[in-house]
Design a protein around this motif. Structure first.
Motif, PDB file in Angstrom:
ATOM      1  N   GLN A  53       0.831  -1.209   0.000  1.00  0.00           N
ATOM      2  CA  GLN A  53       0.000   0.000   0.000  1.00  0.00           C
ATOM      3  C   GLN A  53       0.865   1.259   0.000  1.00  0.00           C
ATOM      4  N   ALA A  54       1.983   1.231   0.711  1.00  0.00           N
ATOM      5  CA  ALA A  54       2.906   2.374   0.713  1.00  0.00           C
ATOM      6  C   ALA A  54       3.536   2.552  -0.665  1.00  0.00           C
ATOM      7  N   GLU A  55       3.840   1.449  -1.334  1.00  0.00           N
ATOM      8  CA  GLU A  55       4.400   1.522  -2.686  1.00  0.00           C
ATOM      9  C   GLU A  55       3.367   2.096  -3.660  1.00  0.00           C
ATOM     10  N   PHE A  56       2.106   1.657  -3.525  1.00  0.00           N
ATOM     11  CA  PHE A  56       1.041   2.194  -4.371  1.00  0.00           C
ATOM     12  C   PHE A  56       0.872   3.695  -4.108  1.00  0.00           C
ATOM     13  N   LEU A  57       0.864   4.093  -2.838  1.00  0.00           N
ATOM     14  CA  LEU A  57       0.756   5.505  -2.483  1.00  0.00           C
ATOM     15  C   LEU A  57       1.884   6.301  -3.121  1.00  0.00           C
ATOM     16  N   GLN A  58       3.081   5.773  -3.086  1.00  0.00           N
ATOM     17  CA  GLN A  58       4.228   6.470  -3.658  1.00  0.00           C
ATOM     18  C   GLN A  58       4.049   6.678  -5.169  1.00  0.00           C
ATOM     19  N   ARG A  59       3.492   5.669  -5.857  1.00  0.00           N
ATOM     20  CA  ARG A  59       3.246   5.808  -7.304  1.00  0.00           C
ATOM     21  C   ARG A  59       2.203   6.899  -7.576  1.00  0.00           C
ATOM     22  N   VAL A  60       1.146   6.940  -6.773  1.00  0.00           N
ATOM     23  CA  VAL A  60       0.117   7.966  -6.950  1.00  0.00           C
ATOM     24  C   VAL A  60       0.713   9.341  -6.687  1.00  0.00           C
ATOM     25  N   LEU A  61       1.489   9.452  -5.627  1.00  0.00           N
ATOM     26  CA  LEU A  61       2.099  10.737  -5.283  1.00  0.00           C
ATOM     27  C   LEU A  61       3.019  11.240  -6.387  1.00  0.00           C
ATOM     28  N   LYS A  62       3.739  10.328  -7.008  1.00  0.00           N
ATOM     29  CA  LYS A  62       4.645  10.714  -8.096  1.00  0.00           C
ATOM     30  C   LYS A  62       3.867  11.388  -9.220  1.00  0.00           C
ATOM     31  N   SER A  63       2.663  10.868  -9.518  1.00  0.00           N
ATOM     32  CA  SER A  63       1.842  11.474 -10.565  1.00  0.00           C
ATOM     33  C   SER A  63       1.325  12.854 -10.149  1.00  0.00           C
ATOM     34  N   MET A  64       1.313  13.127  -8.847  1.00  0.00           N
ATOM     35  CA  MET A  64       0.864  14.415  -8.326  1.00  0.00           C
ATOM     36  C   MET A  64       2.040  15.356  -8.070  1.00  0.00           C
ATOM     37  N   GLN A  65       3.251  14.948  -8.442  1.00  0.00           N
ATOM     38  CA  GLN A  65       4.487  15.685  -8.190  1.00  0.00           C
ATOM     39  C   GLN A  65       4.708  15.916  -6.690  1.00  0.00           C
ATOM     40  N   LEU A  66       4.407  14.888  -5.885  1.00  0.00           N
ATOM     41  CA  LEU A  66       4.642  14.924  -4.450  1.00  0.00           C
ATOM     42  C   LEU A  66       5.512  13.739  -4.046  1.00  0.00           C
ATOM     43  N   THR A  67       6.141  13.840  -2.879  1.00  0.00           N
ATOM     44  CA  THR A  67       6.954  12.757  -2.348  1.00  0.00           C
ATOM     45  C   THR A  67       6.358  12.262  -1.045  1.00  0.00           C
ATOM     46  N   LEU A  68       6.802  11.102  -0.592  1.00  0.00           N
ATOM     47  CA  LEU A  68       6.323  10.571   0.684  1.00  0.00           C
ATOM     48  C   LEU A  68       6.651  11.505   1.844  1.00  0.00           C
ATOM     49  N   GLU A  69       7.745  12.246   1.732  1.00  0.00           N
ATOM     50  CA  GLU A  69       8.141  13.171   2.782  1.00  0.00           C
ATOM     51  C   GLU A  69       7.160  14.328   2.933  1.00  0.00           C
ATOM     52  N   GLN A  70       6.356  14.589   1.906  1.00  0.00           N
ATOM     53  CA  GLN A  70       5.392  15.689   1.940  1.00  0.00           C
ATOM     54  C   GLN A  70       4.009  15.231   2.378  1.00  0.00           C
ATOM     55  N   VAL A  71       3.888  13.981   2.808  1.00  0.00           N
ATOM     56  CA  VAL A  71       2.597  13.407   3.192  1.00  0.00           C
ATOM     57  C   VAL A  71       2.605  13.058   4.672  1.00  0.00           C
ATOM     58  N   ARG A  72       1.476  13.287   5.331  1.00  0.00           N
ATOM     59  CA  ARG A  72       1.292  12.874   6.720  1.00  0.00           C
ATOM     60  C   ARG A  72       0.008  12.075   6.809  1.00  0.00           C
ATOM     61  N   HIS A  73       0.091  10.952   7.496  1.00  0.00           N
ATOM     62  CA  HIS A  73      -1.074  10.102   7.716  1.00  0.00           C
ATOM     63  C   HIS A  73      -1.736  10.480   9.028  1.00  0.00           C
ATOM     64  N   LEU A  74      -3.058  10.546   9.000  1.00  0.00           N
ATOM     65  CA  LEU A  74      -3.842  10.752  10.211  1.00  0.00           C
ATOM     66  C   LEU A  74      -4.956   9.720  10.236  1.00  0.00           C
ATOM     67  N   TYR A  75      -5.273   9.236  11.416  1.00  0.00           N
ATOM     68  CA  TYR A  75      -6.454   8.401  11.568  1.00  0.00           C
ATOM     69  C   TYR A  75      -7.662   9.330  11.566  1.00  0.00           C
ATOM     70  N   PRO A  76      -8.830   8.869  11.106  1.00  0.00           N
ATOM     71  CA  PRO A  76      -9.998   9.759  11.002  1.00  0.00           C
ATOM     72  C   PRO A  76     -10.316  10.516  12.288  1.00  0.00           C
ATOM     73  N   GLN A  77     -10.185   9.868  13.427  1.00  0.00           N
ATOM     74  CA  GLN A  77     -10.508  10.534  14.691  1.00  0.00           C
ATOM     75  C   GLN A  77      -9.493  11.604  15.064  1.00  0.00           C
ATOM     76  N   GLN A  78      -8.333  11.633  14.414  1.00  0.00           N
ATOM     77  CA  GLN A  78      -7.320  12.649  14.703  1.00  0.00           C
ATOM     78  C   GLN A  78      -7.540  13.938  13.922  1.00  0.00           C
ATOM     79  N   PHE A  79      -8.336  13.878  12.866  1.00  0.00           N
ATOM     80  CA  PHE A  79      -8.499  15.045  11.989  1.00  0.00           C
ATOM     81  C   PHE A  79      -8.999  16.270  12.748  1.00  0.00           C
TER      82      PHE A  79
END
Length: 140
Positions: A53-79
């Motif tokens: 799933q992290a590899e898939f996320l990285q591929r999607v981010l590449k198409s958005m011109q973003l890197t994994l370092e620019q992403v933060r994961h939050l659980y829904p209750q943390q939003f």
């Protein structure tokens, strides 16, 4: 080494629990979540992407011109713990994967919002991948 304490505990096989209704506890104050200044995308999901799933996320981010370092994961209750002023600084995208975006109101400064099933449900499913791609392209 991972800097996310939740991911670190998960890797060690330690169960984690979060209060769903902390406001019901007398005197308890929720801690607001701070975001780094380079955060461009918030991935709000009940599942932390790991492995394929992290590899898939990285591929999607590449198409958005973003890197994994620019992403933060939050659980829904943390939003709800995010400081709205921090969102105004740099966050451009909110991606709700496997959860509803109902907590994101019109007052939030994030204008690019993606809604999808869990990453594990998208990877390998051409129909879901196409739907996600169409959402991303709609902001171009």
């Amino acid at each position: 080494m991972q800097t996310d304490p939740m991911a670190y505990l998960s890797e060690m096989g330690i169960d984690q629990y979060q209060l769903m209704h902390a406001q019901r506890l007398t005197g308890y104050q929720t801690v607001s979540i701070s975001l780094p200044s380079d955060c461009k995308l918030l991935l709000i999901s009940p599942v932390l992407p790991q492995g394929s799933q992290a590899e898939f996320l990285q591929r999607v981010l590449k198409s958005m011109q973003l890197t994994l370092e620019q992403v933060r994961h939050l659980y829904p209750q943390q939003f709800s713990q995010l400081d709205a002023s921090q969102l105004e600084q740099s966050v451009e995208w909110a991606w709700f994967a496997g959860c509803l975006s109902s907590e994101l109101t019109g007052t939030q400064p994030i204008t690019k919002v993606l809604n999808s099933p869990l990453l594990s449900d998208i990877d390998g499913n051409n129909e879901q991948r196409k739907a996600l791609w169409q959402q991303i392209c709609s902001y171009s």
